[in-house]
Design a protein around this motif. Structure first.
Motif, PDB file in Angstrom:
ATOM      1  N   LEU A 371       0.849  -1.197   0.000  1.00 52.60           N
ATOM      2  CA  LEU A 371       0.000   0.000   0.000  1.00 52.60           C
ATOM      3  C   LEU A 371       0.883   1.246   0.000  1.00 52.60           C
ATOM      4  O   LEU A 371       1.876   1.320   0.740  1.00 52.60           O
ATOM      5  N   ILE A 372       0.504   2.225  -0.860  1.00 50.86           N
ATOM      6  CA  ILE A 372       1.180   3.521  -0.922  1.00 50.86           C
ATOM      7  C   ILE A 372       0.108   4.603  -0.865  1.00 50.86           C
ATOM      8  O   ILE A 372      -0.914   4.500  -1.550  1.00 50.86           O
ATOM      9  N   TYR A 373       0.357   5.646  -0.074  1.00 53.98           N
ATOM     10  CA  TYR A 373      -0.562   6.784  -0.020  1.00 53.98           C
ATOM     11  C   TYR A 373       0.164   8.025  -0.533  1.00 53.98           C
ATOM     12  O   TYR A 373       1.257   8.358  -0.071  1.00 53.98           O
ATOM     13  N   TYR A 374      -0.464   8.688  -1.551  1.00 54.51           N
ATOM     14  CA  TYR A 374       0.082   9.903  -2.140  1.00 54.51           C
ATOM     15  C   TYR A 374      -0.755  11.099  -1.710  1.00 54.51           C
ATOM     16  O   TYR A 374      -1.973  11.010  -1.585  1.00 54.51           O
ATOM     17  N   GLU A 375      -0.073  12.220  -1.538  1.00 50.47           N
ATOM     18  CA  GLU A 375      -0.767  13.482  -1.265  1.00 50.47           C
ATOM     19  C   GLU A 375       0.069  14.602  -1.890  1.00 50.47           C
ATOM     20  O   GLU A 375       1.256  14.744  -1.574  1.00 50.47           O
ATOM     21  N   ASN A 376      -0.573  15.347  -2.793  1.00 47.08           N
ATOM     22  CA  ASN A 376       0.134  16.402  -3.537  1.00 47.08           C
ATOM     23  C   ASN A 376       1.354  15.837  -4.270  1.00 47.08           C
ATOM     24  O   ASN A 376       2.447  16.421  -4.266  1.00 47.08           O
ATOM     25  N   ASN A 377       1.136  14.637  -4.883  1.00 46.21           N
ATOM     26  CA  ASN A 377       2.184  13.979  -5.671  1.00 46.21           C
ATOM     27  C   ASN A 377       3.411  13.610  -4.843  1.00 46.21           C
ATOM     28  O   ASN A 377       4.499  13.428  -5.380  1.00 46.21           O
ATOM     29  N   GLN A 378       3.237  13.507  -3.532  1.00 45.71           N
ATOM     30  CA  GLN A 378       4.321  13.103  -2.641  1.00 45.71           C
ATOM     31  C   GLN A 378       3.890  11.850  -1.881  1.00 45.71           C
ATOM     32  O   GLN A 378       2.737  11.731  -1.464  1.00 45.71           O
ATOM     33  N   ILE A 379       4.818  10.899  -1.704  1.00 46.22           N
ATOM     34  CA  ILE A 379       4.517   9.680  -0.955  1.00 46.22           C
ATOM     35  C   ILE A 379       4.492  10.023   0.532  1.00 46.22           C
ATOM     36  O   ILE A 379       5.498  10.435   1.109  1.00 46.22           O
ATOM     37  N   LYS A 380       3.319   9.849   1.145  1.00 50.75           N
ATOM     38  CA  LYS A 380       3.166  10.150   2.566  1.00 50.75           C
ATOM     39  C   LYS A 380       3.273   8.903   3.445  1.00 50.75           C
ATOM     40  O   LYS A 380       3.599   9.011   4.620  1.00 50.75           O
ATOM     41  N   TYR A 381       2.951   7.726   2.853  1.00 47.46           N
ATOM     42  CA  TYR A 381       2.983   6.506   3.675  1.00 47.46           C
ATOM     43  C   TYR A 381       3.096   5.288   2.756  1.00 47.46           C
ATOM     44  O   TYR A 381       2.553   5.278   1.654  1.00 47.46           O
ATOM     45  N   HIS A 382       3.786   4.264   3.215  1.00 49.88           N
ATOM     46  CA  HIS A 382       3.772   2.948   2.578  1.00 49.88           C
ATOM     47  C   HIS A 382       3.916   1.916   3.688  1.00 49.88           C
ATOM     48  O   HIS A 382       4.567   2.161   4.722  1.00 49.88           O
ATOM     49  N   ASN A 383       3.310   0.753   3.521  1.00 54.64           N
ATOM     50  CA  ASN A 383       3.340  -0.250   4.581  1.00 54.64           C
ATOM     51  C   ASN A 383       4.500  -1.228   4.395  1.00 54.64           C
ATOM     52  O   ASN A 383       5.187  -1.234   3.367  1.00 54.64           O
ATOM     53  N   GLN A 384       4.673  -2.070   5.410  1.00 54.59           N
ATOM     54  CA  GLN A 384       5.793  -3.003   5.409  1.00 54.59           C
ATOM     55  C   GLN A 384       5.625  -4.073   4.335  1.00 54.59           C
ATOM     56  O   GLN A 384       6.600  -4.565   3.757  1.00 54.59           O
ATOM     57  N   ALA A 385       4.359  -4.429   4.041  1.00 49.82           N
ATOM     58  CA  ALA A 385       4.118  -5.478   3.040  1.00 49.82           C
ATOM     59  C   ALA A 385       4.651  -5.075   1.668  1.00 49.82           C
ATOM     60  O   ALA A 385       5.042  -5.935   0.871  1.00 49.82           O
ATOM     61  N   ASP A 447       3.079 -11.221 -11.534  1.00 45.68           N
ATOM     62  CA  ASP A 447       1.792 -10.641 -11.939  1.00 45.68           C
ATOM     63  C   ASP A 447       1.189  -9.912 -10.744  1.00 45.68           C
ATOM     64  O   ASP A 447       1.093 -10.478  -9.638  1.00 45.68           O
ATOM     65  N   ALA A 448       0.769  -8.675 -10.985  1.00 44.97           N
ATOM     66  CA  ALA A 448       0.231  -7.858  -9.900  1.00 44.97           C
ATOM     67  C   ALA A 448      -1.080  -7.224 -10.344  1.00 44.97           C
ATOM     68  O   ALA A 448      -1.296  -6.947 -11.513  1.00 44.97           O
ATOM     69  N   GLU A 449      -1.956  -7.004  -9.360  1.00 45.88           N
ATOM     70  CA  GLU A 449      -3.186  -6.232  -9.589  1.00 45.88           C
ATOM     71  C   GLU A 449      -3.010  -4.892  -8.875  1.00 45.88           C
ATOM     72  O   GLU A 449      -2.788  -4.849  -7.666  1.00 45.88           O
ATOM     73  N   LEU A 450      -3.118  -3.825  -9.641  1.00 50.61           N
ATOM     74  CA  LEU A 450      -2.969  -2.475  -9.096  1.00 50.61           C
ATOM     75  C   LEU A 450      -4.349  -1.852  -8.935  1.00 50.61           C
ATOM     76  O   LEU A 450      -5.140  -1.821  -9.872  1.00 50.61           O
ATOM     77  N   THR A 451      -4.644  -1.368  -7.747  1.00 51.97           N
ATOM     78  CA  THR A 451      -5.895  -0.654  -7.467  1.00 51.97           C
ATOM     79  C   THR A 451      -5.544   0.748  -6.985  1.00 51.97           C
ATOM     80  O   THR A 451      -4.775   0.899  -6.032  1.00 51.97           O
ATOM     81  N   VAL A 452      -6.082   1.750  -7.659  1.00 56.69           N
ATOM     82  CA  VAL A 452      -5.845   3.147  -7.288  1.00 56.69           C
ATOM     83  C   VAL A 452      -7.185   3.760  -6.907  1.00 56.69           C
ATOM     84  O   VAL A 452      -8.143   3.702  -7.681  1.00 56.69           O
ATOM     85  N   ALA A 453      -7.274   4.330  -5.719  1.00 57.03           N
ATOM     86  CA  ALA A 453      -8.518   4.946  -5.240  1.00 57.03           C
ATOM     87  C   ALA A 453      -8.236   6.383  -4.823  1.00 57.03           C
ATOM     88  O   ALA A 453      -7.208   6.671  -4.198  1.00 57.03           O
ATOM     89  N   GLN A 454      -9.143   7.263  -5.171  1.00 57.30           N
ATOM     90  CA  GLN A 454      -9.016   8.666  -4.780  1.00 57.30           C
ATOM     91  C   GLN A 454      -9.494   8.872  -3.345  1.00 57.30           C
ATOM     92  O   GLN A 454     -10.415   8.201  -2.873  1.00 57.30           O
ATOM     93  N   VAL A 455      -8.864   9.815  -2.688  1.00 58.54           N
ATOM     94  CA  VAL A 455      -9.293  10.261  -1.364  1.00 58.54           C
ATOM     95  C   VAL A 455      -9.853  11.667  -1.531  1.00 58.54           C
ATOM     96  O   VAL A 455      -9.161  12.554  -2.030  1.00 58.54           O
TER      97      VAL A 455
END
Length: 709
Positions: A371-385, A447-455
């Motif tokens: 999981l990656i969280y973006y805000e204003n095109n900047q990475i604010k958080y990513h998890n250990q997984a 093979d990966a599934e990418l899901t992008v959701a808006q906040v």
């Protein structure tokens, strides 16, 4: 002194009662007057809409007559005379001013004019033709007639009615009737306007203004007129949503130096598919003029009572000031205590939020998906997984995540374009999904599934985005295995079914060989039954439905029994089976039925692929030095060599040592491995060039005492 305070209190009470009673009486009078006036307006617009509906009610009948005569046997010279008579009759009975009646065979062709009036020159032919083109497909496909305005200006308001004309051969064209709406306005709309500032106006279901007491608004849209007046816009929206009603709105044009309310009543006339909303409005000054005198008298008397109360209040103020100072001091102390309580509650709530944030971070870190969280095109958080999924070293975290962001089709750009991003499956309005290949640190792809959701915030404004990366390699591998299994099963069933069909054909054409064909059909049926049973066994093993009932068994006896059962196949293939057993009993804990099935599959496979006059070696050993707790069964054939690739896939469903060989069902070794695994054993295969192929099964030993027990 006591009587003085009682007098002050009585005066205040009298003033309050007077003001309340005066206000109630005034509001009640105003409400009654306005309700009565608005009811009158509502009745007037209802009469107007009913009259307009009645005037237009005869047009569909007229159109049916036109359509009937247009396809009738009358000559073209007679038709215009009959149509003109019908038009004149309709005009005289309904106050309609029909300016043209025509028939269009084609939307771009000149119409056949059957009837017109002296005002036909007022209808712009280009405008009429363009209007016919606009609604041609609607009339031709639905078969319904259409009523819409086609020329709305300050000086002219024309409505048109389109009606499909059909003959026995199908759609022939469109009959058009052009109606001058102005006489209806002059008769039913303009006279009902009241007062100096009263208004009567009409618009269609799109908001187009057909008539207004201010000519410059004719032809405009009511939404444009009311765009800067929120209160009027609300009333307009209500008119478009409901057929009739009453309301009021604040009229933002000053009348006599101040802003007034306007009372409005409306009703809707339905002309075919067209809605005409007629509204009457009047300012409250015209409705409530009689109440103004009463209001002035009330204000004068209220001023006199107010002066009295001011003098009395001054005396009261002096007395209460001292009490107020004490009260302020008390309230200040209470506020300080309340402030301390609020500070403590803020601290407690902050601690709760910190705890919730820690819980959320723990949940996200425990996820199996990256999981990656973006805000204003900047990475604010990513998890250990995410780091584990991509094998990212701790010191290179930021660098590899930034590279990942640019490699997944510009994730930052994707979330800005949602929900209009094409080419992907969208599960919701602000969610975008797709499958792709991603590369781990070290070079391996998956093979990966990418899901992008808006906040988004409460105002639906984009704040950031969350990207979730899921490894679907195993899922896709399982799906591929399932597809391959189904394809192989279909292939295996198709061959015997084709054989059955061939034999049925031969039975009809070769009745003298019926017995031979029946024998072949029986063999094929047995083969299909064996295939189906093997398929069921493979499915049960995969689902874990097979339960074994273990008991002590002597492997020598079990192997000899299986060889004895296979005597027919041994003689048919003209091979020999050589056994090599230790003298002492080799005992294992196993299910007799399943162990027999596993040994039969392995020995039959070896017999099948061993050539004539060759031998199959069955050896049972115990390596007391290396593996003293395991019994090893080795079955060696002398058949053709198996490639390393096929050896690696030999125990998969429908796998064969030689792809061109169709002997057997291709499931025997798969079932043998499943039974071995179920007993906690191991099975392997090997092939040595020129020396044949061997299958080794290891089973955990039991003891002879368990057998005797």
């Amino acid at each position: 002194m006591k009587s003085f305070w009682l007098y002050i209190l009585a005066a205040i009470l009298i003033l309050i009662i007077f003001l309340l009673a005066s206000g109630w009486m005034e509001q009640d009078t105003l409400a009654r007057q306005e309700a009565k006036f608005n009811n009158q307006q509502a009745l007037q617009v209802q009469l107007s809409t009913k009259s307009i509906e009645d005037a237009f009610a005869r047009i569909p009948n007229l159109m049916d007559l036109f359509a009937a005569y247009s396809v009738s046997m009358f000559s073209d010279e007679v038709k215009p005379i009959v149509f003109q008579y019908i038009v004149d009759t309709l005009i005289s009975e309904s106050y309609l001013d029909i300016v043209a009646v025509g028939f269009y065979k084609d939307p771009n062709a000149q119409p056949i004019v059957y009837a017109d009036s002296d005002q036909i020159e007022q209808v712009e032919q280009d405008t009429l033709t363009a209007w016919v083109n606009t609604y041609w497909d609607t009339v031709a496909t639905t078969g319904d007639y259409v009523v819409t305005p086609f020329t709305i200006t300050t000086d002219s308001q024309y409505y048109g009615v389109l009606h499909p004309v059909e003959s026995r051969s199908g759609f022939d064209g469109v009959m058009v009737v052009a109606v001058d709406f102005k006489p209806l306005l002059e008769r039913y709309i303009i006279p009902v306007r009241s007062g100096e500032f009263g208004a009567a106006w009409i618009h269609d279901n799109t908001g187009l203004v057909i008539y207004d007491h201010e000519p410059e608004t004719v032809g405009q849209n009511v939404h444009d007129i009311a765009a800067s007046y929120p209160d009027l816009a609300r009333t307009i929206a209500d008119m478009l949503a409901r057929d009739s009603g009453q309301d009021e709105y604040h009229y933002t044009i000053e009348l006599g130096g101040k802003v007034h309310r306007k009372l409005v009543a409306w009703d809707t006339a339905h002309l075919g598919n067209q809605r005409l909303t007629i509204a009457l409005s009047a300012p409250d000054t015209e409705v409530n003029a009689d109440v103004a005198f009463f209001r002035r008298q009330t204000l004068l008397l209220g001023m006199l009572l107010g002066i009295t109360l001011v003098i009395s209040a001054w005396a009261i103020f002096q007395t209460q000031q001292h009490r107020m100072e004490k009260l302020v001091a008390s309230r200040t102390l209470e506020l300080e205590q309340l402030n301390n309580q609020l500070e403590q509650r803020v601290l407690d709530r902050t601690a709760e939020l910190d705890q919730e944030r820690a819980q959320l971070r723990a949940i996200l870190d425990a996820m199996g998906d990256g999981l990656i969280y973006y805000e204003n095109n900047q990475i604010k958080y990513h998890n250990q997984a995410l780091t584990e999924l991509l094998n990212i070293p701790p010191g290179q975290l930021r660098e590899h995540i930034e590279q990942l962001s640019s490699s997944i089709t510009a994730t930052k750009g994707i979330v800005e374009r949602l929900p209009n991003q094409p080419g992907a499956t969208r599960a919701g309005r602000h969610v975008w999904r797709r499958e792709m290949k991603l590369r781990r640190v070290g070079g391996s792809e998956f093979d990966a599934e990418l899901t992008v959701a808006q906040v988004r915030n409460s105002n639906d404004r984009h704040l950031g985005s969350v990207s979730v990366i899921r490894d679907i390699s195993q899922h896709k591998a399982l799906q591929a295995e399932k597809d391959r299994f189904i394809a192989n099963a279909s292939h295996e069933l198709r061959t015997p079914l084709s054989n059955l069909k061939t034999r049925l054909y031969l039975m009809r054409h070769q009745p003298n060989k019926l017995s031979e064909h029946l024998d072949v059909i029986e063999d094929v049926s047995n083969m299909m039954i064996a295939l189906v049973e093997d398929l069921l066994d493979v499915t049960r093993f995969k689902r874990g439905d097979i339960r074994i009932q273990c008991q002590p068994l002597v492997l020598q006896d079990m192997i000899q029994n299986v060889i004895h059962v296979q005597e027919h196949n041994i003689e048919r293939k003209n091979v020999s089976v050589i056994t090599d057993f230790p003298p002492e009993p080799v005992v294992v804990q196993a299910d007799p039925r399943r162990l027999r099935q596993m040994l039969s599959n392995l020995i039959l496979t070896a017999i099948t692929f061993t050539g004539a006059h060759e031998q199959v070696d069955v050896q049972l050993t115990i390596d007391k030095k290396q593996e003293p707790n395991w019994a090893v069964i080795r079955i060696q054939d002398h058949g053709p060599d198996i490639s390393d690739y096929h050896v690696a896939h030999l125990f998969e469903p429908f796998s064969r040592s030689n792809p061109g060989n169709s002997l057997g069902t291709g499931l025997g070794l798969t079932i043998a491995k499943a039974i071995t695994d179920l007993h906690g054993g191991h099975i392997t295969a090997e092939s040595r060039p020129g020396r044949g192929n061997a299958y080794m099964v290891k089973l955990l030993l039991s003891t002879p005492d368990e057998l005797n027990g």
